[in-house]
Design an enzyme around this catalytic site. Sequence first.
Site, PDB file in Angstrom:
ATOM      1  N   HIS A 131       0.859  -1.186   0.000  1.00  0.00           N
ATOM      2  CA  HIS A 131       0.000   0.000   0.000  1.00  0.00           C
ATOM      3  C   HIS A 131       0.898   1.240   0.000  1.00  0.00           C
ATOM      4  CE1 HIS A 131      -2.711   2.988   1.893  1.00  0.00           C
ATOM      5  NE2 HIS A 131      -3.701   2.240   1.451  1.00  0.00           N
ATOM      6  N   ASP A 208       3.197  -4.330   8.121  1.00  0.00           N
ATOM      7  CA  ASP A 208       1.974  -3.562   7.953  1.00  0.00           C
ATOM      8  C   ASP A 208       0.809  -4.545   8.080  1.00  0.00           C
ATOM      9  OD1 ASP A 208      -0.275  -2.313   7.040  1.00  0.00           O
ATOM     10  OD2 ASP A 208       0.596  -1.631   5.142  1.00  0.00           O
ATOM     11  N   GLN A 211      -4.432  -5.045   7.028  1.00  0.00           N
ATOM     12  CA  GLN A 211      -5.443  -5.978   6.498  1.00  0.00           C
ATOM     13  C   GLN A 211      -5.354  -7.352   7.151  1.00  0.00           C
ATOM     14  OE1 GLN A 211      -7.783  -4.888   4.713  1.00  0.00           O
ATOM     15  NE2 GLN A 211      -6.968  -3.010   3.816  1.00  0.00           N
ATOM     16  N   LYS A 234     -10.374  -0.377  10.550  1.00  0.00           N
ATOM     17  CA  LYS A 234     -10.538  -1.594   9.744  1.00  0.00           C
ATOM     18  C   LYS A 234     -10.796  -2.797  10.654  1.00  0.00           C
ATOM     19  CE  LYS A 234      -7.166  -0.055   6.274  1.00  0.00           C
ATOM     20  NZ  LYS A 234      -7.941   0.544   5.215  1.00  0.00           N
ATOM     21  N   CYS A 372      -4.984   2.551  -3.533  1.00  0.00           N
ATOM     22  CA  CYS A 372      -3.762   3.132  -2.947  1.00  0.00           C
ATOM     23  C   CYS A 372      -2.601   2.156  -3.054  1.00  0.00           C
ATOM     24  CB  CYS A 372      -3.969   3.556  -1.494  1.00  0.00           C
ATOM     25  SG  CYS A 372      -5.296   4.732  -1.292  1.00  0.00           S
TER      26      CYS A 372
HETATM   27  N1  C6P Z   1      -6.233   0.553   2.843  1.00  0.00           N
HETATM   28  C1  C6P Z   1      -8.114   0.159   1.342  1.00  0.00           C
HETATM   29  O1  C6P Z   1      -9.210   0.440   0.853  1.00  0.00           O
HETATM   30  P1  C6P Z   1      -4.975   3.879   7.141  1.00  0.00           P
HETATM   31  O2  C6P Z   1      -5.474   4.718   6.014  1.00  0.00           O
HETATM   32  O3  C6P Z   1      -3.796   4.491   7.851  1.00  0.00           O
HETATM   33  O4  C6P Z   1      -6.047   3.428   8.068  1.00  0.00           O
HETATM   34  O5  C6P Z   1      -4.448   2.509   6.472  1.00  0.00           O
HETATM   35  C2  C6P Z   1      -3.490   2.555   5.470  1.00  0.00           C
HETATM   36  C3  C6P Z   1      -3.240   1.192   4.924  1.00  0.00           C
HETATM   37  C4  C6P Z   1      -1.999   0.619   5.135  1.00  0.00           C
HETATM   38  N2  C6P Z   1      -1.726  -0.624   4.710  1.00  0.00           N
HETATM   39  C5  C6P Z   1      -2.633  -1.373   4.070  1.00  0.00           C
HETATM   40  C6  C6P Z   1      -2.281  -2.757   3.639  1.00  0.00           C
HETATM   41  C7  C6P Z   1      -3.902  -0.841   3.820  1.00  0.00           C
HETATM   42  O6  C6P Z   1      -4.802  -1.581   3.190  1.00  0.00           O
HETATM   43  C8  C6P Z   1      -4.213   0.480   4.229  1.00  0.00           C
HETATM   44  C9  C6P Z   1      -5.548   1.106   3.921  1.00  0.00           C
HETATM   45  C10 C6P Z   1      -7.595   0.966   2.507  1.00  0.00           C
HETATM   46  O7  C6P Z   1      -7.456  -0.785   0.926  1.00  0.00           O
HETATM   47  C11 C6P Z   1      -7.747   2.434   2.279  1.00  0.00           C
HETATM   48  S1  C6P Z   1      -6.699   3.041   1.020  1.00  0.00           S
END
Ligand code: C6P
Length: 414
Positions: A131, A208, A211, A234, A372
């Site tokens: 991401h 990270d 997910q 999430k 993203c």
């Molecule tokens: N992915 C998706 O629709 P934040 O925005 O900080 O809560 O998470 C960022 C982020 C970091 N790593 C991974 C693997 C992610 O999937 C995400 C966020 C969302 O897939 C929003 S772009």
Amino acid sequence: MSARIETAVGLDVGRIREDFPALRQTVHGHPLVYLDNAATSQKPRAVLDAIMRFYERDCANVHRGVHQLSERSTAAYEGARETVRQFLNAAAPAEIVYTRGATESINLVAQTYGRANLRAGDEIVVSGLEHHSNIVPWQMLAAEKGAILRVAPIDDRGEIVPEEYRKMLGPRTRIVALAQVSNALGTINPVREMIAQAHAAGAVALIDGAQAAPHMPVDVQDLDCDFYAFSGHKAFGPTGIGVLFGKASLLDAMPPWQGGGDMIRSVTFEKTTFNDPPYKFEAGTPHIAGAIGLGAAIDYVTTIGLDRVAAWEHELLVYGTEALERVPGLRLIGTARRKAAVLSFVLEGVHPHDIATILDGQGIAIRAGHHCAQPIMERFGLTATSRASLAFYNTYREIDALVEGLGKVREIFE
Ligand code: C6P
């Protein structure tokens, strides 16, 4: 909804759905089918109640007051930290830093550990399926330090090529930063082995888990990762709150990030001394209600059981994969052998945004775009996919609705 298999994994999904007020609505006259859980998840009543309780009864700043309300809010805020500690099996609450989310957690590591430890010519290793949150902070750090960002390639299934990853690791590797689960493809990376390999090369490993943590059991001591990041929203908790796990020895040695209240021990105009972790990294009034809501969310999913969550989501993934494969002209993007319940796809002749818009008209929420994660889209020669991402409250019936919806999309474009 098939009661048989839901019972087989020991979940009463019908009952669970009643805990989520948002799932009970209609959208454009259809019952909501929420399949955008990778973007953000819906919140159970227990989370909404915990936030409300804080604002109705206990609202006060933390670590600052001796009065009753401040004591209550501090106890709830720190209690939630202990809940997160248990959730990740961290060794101590001091290893749990509250942040705004996974993005801020990764930036914190880049800007503190990274800035303090990287020199020109050092290397940071990421994978091709990351991401943007796990790419851009490292690019910024590399640009500042004259370091080099190296990218482990991805094969046609959407898996990191293990031998290529191993080849990237060398005496100059300082940081390895990898997603445990890809948001765009669903690939589950074998991070435990990859962390061990990073350590063997002398690097620290950041995972990270944005997910992963909401969908499968995570044990940071078993993984032996140095840092682990995830977002509350999430994981069925509120927005604006997230977590950075860091090994105590690393957090102790790292310089602070933002300066302000609560992160100091003493301040004079000549010299400031800093508080211990985790407070050293939590400058200013934190998102108290967010932390309490996150604690309630974790209590909720732990009561269901992350093993059962993972098992049910896997059932849904298998069902959804087979169902989507039968849709004429549909190609799944991301067919890794180990996958989380993310179904990314393209449909011949139809733009992903048109698919998402037409499905929305039927009350079905999916995401379309690059998620993203532009580099992995490019790897597959695409600019966008449609993505259905599942959670434990989803059902077979909802996947059937998705497939029927795609049938209507095809009729419109025929
Ligand atoms: N992915 C998706 O629709 P934040 O925005 O900080 O809560 O998470 C960022 C982020 C970091 N790593 C991974 C693997 C992610 O999937 C995400 C966020 C969302 O897939 C929003 S772009």
